[in-house]
Design a protein around this motif. Structure first.
Motif, PDB file in Angstrom:
ATOM      1  N   GLY A   1       0.812  -1.210   0.000  1.00 13.70           N
ATOM      2  CA  GLY A   1       0.000   0.000   0.000  1.00 13.70           C
ATOM      3  C   GLY A   1       0.848   1.264   0.000  1.00 13.70           C
ATOM      4  O   GLY A   1       0.323   2.377  -0.011  1.00 13.70           O
ATOM      5  N   LEU A   2       2.169   1.079   0.010  1.00 14.62           N
ATOM      6  CA  LEU A   2       3.078   2.229   0.035  1.00 14.62           C
ATOM      7  C   LEU A   2       3.239   2.798  -1.381  1.00 14.62           C
ATOM      8  O   LEU A   2       3.646   2.083  -2.298  1.00 14.62           O
ATOM      9  N   LYS A   3       2.922   4.095  -1.531  1.00 15.37           N
ATOM     10  CA  LYS A   3       2.991   4.693  -2.867  1.00 15.37           C
ATOM     11  C   LYS A   3       4.272   5.509  -2.985  1.00 15.37           C
ATOM     12  O   LYS A   3       4.351   6.624  -2.487  1.00 15.37           O
ATOM     13  N   ILE A   4       5.263   4.925  -3.607  1.00 16.02           N
ATOM     14  CA  ILE A   4       6.556   5.588  -3.792  1.00 16.02           C
ATOM     15  C   ILE A   4       6.877   5.593  -5.279  1.00 16.02           C
ATOM     16  O   ILE A   4       6.948   4.544  -5.912  1.00 16.02           O
ATOM     17  N   ASP A   5       7.092   6.795  -5.817  1.00 13.43           N
ATOM     18  CA  ASP A   5       7.315   6.937  -7.252  1.00 13.43           C
ATOM     19  C   ASP A   5       8.766   6.624  -7.654  1.00 13.43           C
ATOM     20  O   ASP A   5       9.036   6.219  -8.766  1.00 13.43           O
ATOM     21  N   ASP A   6       9.698   6.830  -6.712  1.00  3.10           N
ATOM     22  CA  ASP A   6      11.117   6.610  -7.020  1.00  3.10           C
ATOM     23  C   ASP A   6      11.728   5.638  -5.992  1.00  3.10           C
ATOM     24  O   ASP A   6      12.555   6.025  -5.161  1.00  3.10           O
ATOM     25  N   PRO A   7      11.308   4.373  -6.043  1.00  8.26           N
ATOM     26  CA  PRO A   7      11.727   3.440  -4.989  1.00  8.26           C
ATOM     27  C   PRO A   7      13.202   3.034  -5.048  1.00  8.26           C
ATOM     28  O   PRO A   7      13.714   2.442  -4.111  1.00  8.26           O
ATOM     29  N   THR A   8      13.882   3.360  -6.156  1.00  8.46           N
ATOM     30  CA  THR A   8      15.296   2.967  -6.248  1.00  8.46           C
ATOM     31  C   THR A   8      16.243   4.097  -5.835  1.00  8.46           C
ATOM     32  O   THR A   8      17.459   3.938  -5.916  1.00  8.46           O
ATOM     33  N   SER A   9      15.658   5.213  -5.403  1.00  6.94           N
ATOM     34  CA  SER A   9      16.497   6.349  -5.011  1.00  6.94           C
ATOM     35  C   SER A   9      17.289   6.027  -3.741  1.00  6.94           C
ATOM     36  O   SER A   9      16.733   5.613  -2.730  1.00  6.94           O
ATOM     37  N   GLY A  10      18.596   6.255  -3.823  1.00  8.09           N
ATOM     38  CA  GLY A  10      19.452   6.008  -2.655  1.00  8.09           C
ATOM     39  C   GLY A  10      19.664   7.270  -1.839  1.00  8.09           C
ATOM     40  O   GLY A  10      20.411   7.263  -0.857  1.00  8.09           O
ATOM     41  N   PHE A  11      19.024   8.369  -2.261  1.00  4.69           N
ATOM     42  CA  PHE A  11      19.166   9.650  -1.567  1.00  4.69           C
ATOM     43  C   PHE A  11      18.043   9.727  -0.533  1.00  4.69           C
ATOM     44  O   PHE A  11      16.895  10.032  -0.859  1.00  4.69           O
ATOM     45  N   GLN A  12      18.378   9.407   0.709  1.00  3.40           N
ATOM     46  CA  GLN A  12      17.340   9.250   1.731  1.00  3.40           C
ATOM     47  C   GLN A  12      17.775   9.839   3.073  1.00  3.40           C
ATOM     48  O   GLN A  12      18.967   9.895   3.370  1.00  3.40           O
ATOM     49  N   ALA A  13      16.785  10.233   3.839  1.00  6.98           N
ATOM     50  CA  ALA A  13      17.041  10.643   5.230  1.00  6.98           C
ATOM     51  C   ALA A  13      16.310   9.666   6.138  1.00  6.98           C
ATOM     52  O   ALA A  13      15.152   9.320   5.872  1.00  6.98           O
ATOM     53  N   LEU A  14      17.000   9.200   7.174  1.00  9.68           N
ATOM     54  CA  LEU A  14      16.420   8.180   8.051  1.00  9.68           C
ATOM     55  C   LEU A  14      16.579   8.562   9.518  1.00  9.68           C
ATOM     56  O   LEU A  14      17.590   9.133   9.903  1.00  9.68           O
ATOM     57  N   ARG A  15      15.604   8.205  10.288  1.00  4.45           N
ATOM     58  CA  ARG A  15      15.665   8.423  11.730  1.00  4.45           C
ATOM     59  C   ARG A  15      16.370   7.268  12.428  1.00  4.45           C
ATOM     60  O   ARG A  15      16.508   6.185  11.861  1.00  4.45           O
ATOM     61  N   LEU A  16      16.700   7.518  13.684  1.00  4.99           N
ATOM     62  CA  LEU A  16      17.426   6.526  14.484  1.00  4.99           C
ATOM     63  C   LEU A  16      16.689   5.181  14.572  1.00  4.99           C
ATOM     64  O   LEU A  16      17.313   4.125  14.510  1.00  4.99           O
ATOM     65  N   ASN A  17      15.345   5.231  14.685  1.00  2.00           N
ATOM     66  CA  ASN A  17      14.611   3.962  14.805  1.00  2.00           C
ATOM     67  C   ASN A  17      14.749   3.108  13.538  1.00  2.00           C
ATOM     68  O   ASN A  17      14.825   1.882  13.604  1.00  2.00           O
ATOM     69  N   VAL A  18      14.830   3.781  12.384  1.00  3.45           N
ATOM     70  CA  VAL A  18      15.028   3.038  11.120  1.00  3.45           C
ATOM     71  C   VAL A  18      16.459   2.491  11.070  1.00  3.45           C
ATOM     72  O   VAL A  18      16.690   1.350  10.654  1.00  3.45           O
ATOM     73  N   LEU A  19      17.403   3.311  11.531  1.00  2.68           N
ATOM     74  CA  LEU A  19      18.808   2.872  11.546  1.00  2.68           C
ATOM     75  C   LEU A  19      18.980   1.601  12.382  1.00  2.68           C
ATOM     76  O   LEU A  19      19.692   0.683  11.982  1.00  2.68           O
TER      77      LEU A  19
ATOM     78  N   PHE B   1      21.492  -6.106  -1.930  1.00  2.00           N
ATOM     79  CA  PHE B   1      20.784  -5.180  -2.827  1.00  2.00           C
ATOM     80  C   PHE B   1      19.679  -4.450  -2.068  1.00  2.00           C
ATOM     81  O   PHE B   1      18.519  -4.805  -2.190  1.00  2.00           O
ATOM     82  N   PRO B   2      20.068  -3.437  -1.267  1.00  6.46           N
ATOM     83  CA  PRO B   2      19.039  -2.685  -0.537  1.00  6.46           C
ATOM     84  C   PRO B   2      18.323  -1.726  -1.473  1.00  6.46           C
ATOM     85  O   PRO B   2      18.863  -0.699  -1.849  1.00  6.46           O
ATOM     86  N   ASP B   3      17.153  -2.066  -1.902  1.00  9.48           N
ATOM     87  CA  ASP B   3      16.451  -1.260  -2.913  1.00  9.48           C
ATOM     88  C   ASP B   3      14.984  -1.141  -2.501  1.00  9.48           C
ATOM     89  O   ASP B   3      14.687  -0.927  -1.335  1.00  9.48           O
ATOM     90  N   ALA B   4      14.083  -1.378  -3.446  1.00 10.68           N
ATOM     91  CA  ALA B   4      12.654  -1.272  -3.152  1.00 10.68           C
ATOM     92  C   ALA B   4      12.231  -2.274  -2.082  1.00 10.68           C
ATOM     93  O   ALA B   4      11.288  -2.032  -1.328  1.00 10.68           O
ATOM     94  N   ASN B   5      12.957  -3.399  -2.001  1.00  6.22           N
ATOM     95  CA  ASN B   5      12.633  -4.450  -1.030  1.00  6.22           C
ATOM     96  C   ASN B   5      12.711  -3.961   0.415  1.00  6.22           C
ATOM     97  O   ASN B   5      11.898  -4.342   1.252  1.00  6.22           O
ATOM     98  N   ILE B   6      13.674  -3.091   0.693  1.00  7.83           N
ATOM     99  CA  ILE B   6      13.834  -2.604   2.074  1.00  7.83           C
ATOM    100  C   ILE B   6      12.669  -1.670   2.436  1.00  7.83           C
ATOM    101  O   ILE B   6      12.275  -1.590   3.593  1.00  7.83           O
ATOM    102  N   LEU B   7      12.109  -1.004   1.436  1.00  8.85           N
ATOM    103  CA  LEU B   7      10.965  -0.120   1.699  1.00  8.85           C
ATOM    104  C   LEU B   7       9.749  -0.941   2.138  1.00  8.85           C
ATOM    105  O   LEU B   7       8.966  -0.513   2.984  1.00  8.85           O
ATOM    106  N   LEU B   8       9.618  -2.107   1.539  1.00  9.17           N
ATOM    107  CA  LEU B   8       8.515  -2.997   1.933  1.00  9.17           C
ATOM    108  C   LEU B   8       8.662  -3.411   3.400  1.00  9.17           C
ATOM    109  O   LEU B   8       7.692  -3.402   4.160  1.00  9.17           O
ATOM    110  N   LEU B   9       9.915  -3.754   3.787  1.00 10.56           N
ATOM    111  CA  LEU B   9      10.162  -4.141   5.177  1.00 10.56           C
ATOM    112  C   LEU B   9       9.881  -2.966   6.118  1.00 10.56           C
ATOM    113  O   LEU B   9       9.322  -3.151   7.198  1.00 10.56           O
ATOM    114  N   CYS B  10      10.273  -1.760   5.673  1.00 10.07           N
ATOM    115  CA  CYS B  10      10.028  -0.550   6.490  1.00 10.07           C
ATOM    116  C   CYS B  10       8.530  -0.358   6.707  1.00 10.07           C
ATOM    117  O   CYS B  10       8.077  -0.048   7.802  1.00 10.07           O
TER     118      CYS B  10
END
Lengths: 125, 246
Positions: free
Chosen positions: B152-170, B182-191
């Motif tokens: 259900g996550l709507k992300i138009d550029d899921p392969t973008s490596g330019f990201q900001a993350l909070r400590l809980n995600v880290l 290969f941390p790519d769109a798959n990691i977004l699904l886990l997030c």
């Protein structure tokens, strides 16, 4: 099986045993992996001794030719071996990753501490 | 979802740059980030050129891998460093000049203002970004569709490596579940499955100056197959309980 096929298997078994022994002597192969190859070479060497049993097993599962039974067994064996090595490789990669990451972090920390120490010594002088 | 205590003050952020043979551009990227007041750590993934030397000359923190481990592992080393040094957030970007250092602040501000856990820089939302080749855009659309379909996550550029993350995600990213090969769109699904809030924000990206890892025919096919497989695996991966929910 023909006598030529017996001889071929025994020669193959001897060559494999010699190769594994040499690798163990030179410390190029870990003992836990070498045991498996020694067992395989011993299996080749003892095939003529237990041929009747193998023929009986082959007939039981519908394989008449002992050579076909040998290839069938070898295929399954190699498949399982590949799986086991894939697992070992994955574990080894994760261990290498942890080591590389830890080394990088520690190296940076040591450099920082060395700089701090050098500054302290300068201030004391 | 987001720790309200951290929202009272601007976040203490670290910029992570995984680098492999980036001697040509890395110095300029570091200087631009330092001018904005960001702390920078470069993870040199066993480069053959003088990347490390240039990083040290430009005053960034250097973490050196003693063997080449790949992009994902280099990123994870950076995450570990950020946690160790008690940073509250991280911006990850490439060192080849593809990601504009000017937009790092935009990502951090969005993370802070929108109170989300992960902000992805979207190159397609901003005029001025380079034009992505059609076959790569098709791949991105495919991952985007799969992500939306399965999470259900709507992300138009899921392969973008330019990201900001909070400590809980880290903290989640340094676990064994992080797909470092290969941390790519798959990691977004886990997030998403972990319940992290993920949004996109427009950024400018330039064409990479280096040789693309997706060159040729079979490499991209193999990569797309791997990511699809990884997305499917991500659907069934057993996830840990979030630390910040305890």
């Amino acid at each position: 099986m023909t006598p030529k096929q017996y001889i071929l298997l025994v020669v193959l078994g001897l060559l494999l045993l010699a190769l594994v022994t040499t690798l163990i002597q030179k410390n190029r192969i870990r003992i836990r992996y070498s045991i498996l190859w020694v067992a395989i070479s011993l299996f080749f060497l003892t095939i003529p001794l237990f041929l009747n049993y193998y023929i009986a097993i082959g007939e039981f599962i519908g394989i008449i030719n002992p050579i076909s039974l040998f290839f069938f067994g070898a295929t399954i064996g190699l498949f399982l071996l590949s799986l086991q090595f894939t697992l070992a490789l994955s574990v080894a990669f994760n261990q290498r990753k942890a080591t590389v990451q830890q080394t990088a972090l520690l190296e940076e920390r040591i450099e920082k501490l060395e700089k701090q120490l050098a500054n302290q010594q300068q201030n004391n002088n | 979802m987001v720790d309200s205590k951290t929202e009272a003050k601007p976040m203490h952020c670290l910029v992570i740059i995984p680098a492999y043979n980036e001697a040509e551009n890395i110095g300029e990227v570091i200087d631009k980030l330092h001018k904005q007041g960001f702390d920078v750590v470069v993870i040199d993934d066993h480069s053959a050129d003088n990347t490390s030397k240039i990083v040290e000359q430009h005053g960034a923190t250097l973490l050196k891998h003693c063997s080449n481990m790949g992009y994902g592992v280099a990123l994870q080393t950076g995450y570990r460093y950020a946690i160790q040094q008690k940073y509250e957030c991280v911006v990850q970007m490439d060192g080849d000049g593809q990601h504009s250092p000017e937009f790092v602040k935009t990502l951090v501000d969005t993370l802070y203002e929108k109170q989300v856990d992960l902000v992805i820089g979207n190159r397609h939302m901003m005029v001025g970004s380079y034009k992505v080749p059609k076959h790569r855009r098709a791949g991105q659309k495919l991952f985007s569709t799969l992500l939306q379909m399965f999470s259900g996550l709507k992300i138009d550029d899921p392969t973008s490596g330019f990201q900001a993350l909070r400590l809980n995600v880290l903290k989640f990213y340094v676990s064994d579940l992080y797909p470092d090969d290969f941390p790519d769109a798959n990691i977004l699904l886990l997030c998403r499955r972990m319940g992290f809030k993920v949004i996109e924000t427009p950024v400018v990206m330039h064409e990479s100056s280096g040789v693309s890892m997706h060159r040729g025919f079979w490499r991209p096919v193999f990569y797309v197959t791997l990511i699809i497989f990884s997305i499917l695996v991500g659907l069934f991966t057993k996830l840990p309980k979030r630390e910040d929910e305890n």
